[in-house]
Design an enzyme around this catalytic site. Structure first.
Site, PDB file in Angstrom:
ATOM      1  N   SER A 103     -48.543 -93.759   8.181  1.00  0.00           N
ATOM      2  CA  SER A 103     -47.753 -92.539   8.337  1.00  0.00           C
ATOM      3  C   SER A 103     -46.859 -92.603   9.569  1.00  0.00           C
ATOM      4  O   SER A 103     -45.683 -92.234   9.515  1.00  0.00           O
ATOM      5  CB  SER A 103     -48.674 -91.315   8.419  1.00  0.00           C
TER       6      SER A 103
ATOM      7  N   TYR B 248     -51.246 -90.158  -2.974  1.00  0.00           N
ATOM      8  CA  TYR B 248     -50.199 -91.071  -3.422  1.00  0.00           C
ATOM      9  C   TYR B 248     -49.849 -90.797  -4.885  1.00  0.00           C
ATOM     10  O   TYR B 248     -50.654 -90.262  -5.651  1.00  0.00           O
ATOM     11  CB  TYR B 248     -50.656 -92.521  -3.290  1.00  0.00           C
TER      12      TYR B 248
END
Length: 370
Positions: A133, A229
């Protein structure tokens, strides 16, 4: 414990795994940190700053690794570098697990316990360790700058004595961390922004950044896995996704693609025909180039010119902003190391732990799963 920070050798890599600020915190906690000479220089952290933080400087990689209990890196070691890691030590690094079979076997032979930073689980208490991230934030920001620098027109609307300039249109495919950062950056630079993702939760996130969300009937809850995801699509869903993107992309000046599926090749979302239908002077920056690319014409590390449309196969964009990328990467690694050290100051690898267990590729000579 003794922690070793090595100089990266992978092509295009300018980051360093620990910066002086993080080293200082580890030293104050009672750990010894050894930094290979010049390891931080590409990211603009000189050896003197590490010494001031309490680290010692090793003249070469062999000296740096000697006696280390923990080795921290950005990219996984190559075959020769694996042999330098002391037997029984712990390696913390990006590992690209899907292609790491030879590395995993070599590490197992040296009884090295290896933790893949890509495998930090997406749970609340692991957010501060999430390297993917933090580095995606850098990549999304830089992708827009790369695209803007290649465009033959302004991004913002301008009113000048020479007339008015209409704003450019920027389209981001994939509204994960990188995609949302790309949208925010393009908006700050004055573009008219839009985004697309197959996950329904992404719609509100896109709109919160002042962008429009490109609607499609493939956007549904079942498109998202438990880790947040996107799931792989069926052939019918993929065809409908392509139709949606193809209709919208023809009017766009800048396109940033970020769609990836862990452990699989990146989904193909822009066909060659779509590229040819775009206006000459348009730019596509493909952040999924390292896993095969979202665009059919993408070539990793190269810029392809197709009828005046540039397709950029972005390679390791975080390393092109190594100072802040390293700062964020280092904080993730520091938090992980602090988590792994028990109350007695001893490094503890608990395979039953929901964070540690998810990250381990090898443990004391045994590949995970065997």
């Amino acid at each position: 414990m003794k922690i070793c920070v090595v100089a990266e050798t992978a092509p295009r890599e300018a980051r360093v795994a620990l910066i002086p600020d993080s080293v200082s915190k580890l030293v104050k906690a009672g750990h010894e940190v050894v930094v290979q000479r010049g390891a931080g220089v590409p990211a603009h952290f000189d050896d003197a700053s590490y010494v001031a933080a309490g680290a010692s400087i090793a003249n070469d990689a062999d000296t740096a690794h000697a006696g280390a209990q923990v080795v921290v890196r950005v990219q996984r070691p190559d075959a020769s570098e694996v042999t330098r890691i002391p037997e029984g030590a712990v390696l913390v690094s990006l590992m690209a697990p899907a292609t790491a079979h030879a590395t995993v076997n070599a590490l197992s032979q040296r009884r090295v316990t290896s933790l893949a930073l890509e495998l930090v689980p997406r749970i609340t208490r692991a957010q501060s360790m999430d390297v993917l991230s933090s580095q995606a934030t850098v990549a999304g920001y830089k992708a827009v700058l790369v695209g803007a620098s290649l465009m033959p027109r302004f991004l913002p609307m301008l009113t000048t004595a020479a007339g008015s300039i209409t704003p450019a249109k920027a389209f981001v495919i994939g509204a994960g961390v990188a995609g949302l950062q790309a949208l925010a950056t393009a908006r700050r630079l004055g573009a008219v922004t839009s985004g697309f993702d197959v996950r329904p939760a992404a719609a509100e996130q896109v709109k919160s950044l002042g962008a429009s969300f490109v609607q499609s009937d493939v956007v549904r809850a079942a498109s998202e896995d438990k880790g947040g995801y996107a799931k792989a699509q069926s052939d019918d869903e993929a065809a409908r996704t392509l139709a949606t993107i193809g209709t919208h992309i023809v009017s766009q000046d800048l396109v940033v693609t970020t769609a990836q599926i862990p452990g699989r090749a990146a989904p193909r979302l822009i066909t060659a025909d779509m590229v040819r239908a775009m206006k000459p002077g348009s730019v596509i920056v493909d952040l999924a180039a390292e896993t095969g690319g979202n665009c059919e014409l993408t070539v990793l590390g190269e810029t392809v010119n197709e009828n005046g449309v540039l397709v950029v196969g972005a390679a390791n964009l975080p390393a092109t902003m190594p100072t802040h990328a390293s700062q964020m990467f280092s904080r993730n690694v520091l938090t992980l190391l602090q988590y792994l050290v028990n109350t007695d100051g001893v490094l503890s690898i608990d395979l039953a732990d929901e964070i540690t267990g998810a990250m381990v590729l090898t443990h004391a000579g045994t590949p995970k799963g065997r």
